[in-house]
Design an enzyme around this catalytic site. Structure first.
Site, PDB file in Angstrom:
ATOM      1  N   PRO A   2       0.815  -1.209   0.000  1.00  0.00           N
ATOM      2  CA  PRO A   2       0.000   0.000   0.000  1.00  0.00           C
ATOM      3  C   PRO A   2       0.854   1.267   0.000  1.00  0.00           C
ATOM      4  O   PRO A   2       1.948   1.298   0.562  1.00  0.00           O
ATOM      5  CB  PRO A   2      -0.787  -0.093   1.300  1.00  0.00           C
ATOM      6  N   LEU A   3       0.342   2.292  -0.648  1.00  0.00           N
ATOM      7  CA  LEU A   3       0.903   3.628  -0.578  1.00  0.00           C
ATOM      8  C   LEU A   3      -0.104   4.470   0.184  1.00  0.00           C
ATOM      9  O   LEU A   3      -1.272   4.567  -0.215  1.00  0.00           O
ATOM     10  CB  LEU A   3       1.135   4.202  -1.971  1.00  0.00           C
TER      11      LEU A   3
END
Length: 126
Positions: A2-3
């Site tokens: 995830p970012l």
């Protein structure tokens, strides 16, 4: 993979900003099956007037302390996993930094694995 992007009004201490990132990472690990050391976060402060916050959308009373959290991640998590994540983040931010649960705004953006490059100009998961 995830970012995480966090947007908030200027004025929070460095310790508070780091605690916000910690809570989000811990919640992702606990509820979304994010692997250890998969931590990529951008925390951006904005001057007053640069964040537009609807004060009462859906009957939720928000203040200037509202924190916007956007997580870009691979698709495939269940609705129950997402709900557990939202709750873990809101509860964790309330406990760690005193943020009201009403002031935690979260958006998940799901993408396919080939939409990531972690370096070297390669699509590591394609």
């Amino acid at each position: 993979m995830p970012l995480v992007r966090v947007d908030l009004l200027s004025g929070r201490s460095r310790d508070e900003r780091h605690a916000i990132g910690d809570v989000i990472y811990q919640a992702m690990r606990a509820t979304l099956n994010v692997p250890e050391n998969d931590r990529f976060q951008i925390i951006t402060e904005h001057p007053a007037g640069d964040l537009v916050i609807d004060r009462t959308y859906l009957g939720i009373e928000r203040t200037d302390a509202c924190v916007f959290i956007q997580v870009t991640l691979n698709g495939g998590r269940t609705v129950d996993m997402k709900k557990a994540f939202y709750k873990a983040v809101a509860d964790g931010l309330h406990e760690r930094v005193g943020l009201r649960r009403e002031d935690v705004f979260i958006s998940l953006v799901e993408v396919v694995k080939e939409n990531w490059s972690f370096g070297n100009g390669e699509a590591q998961y394609a």
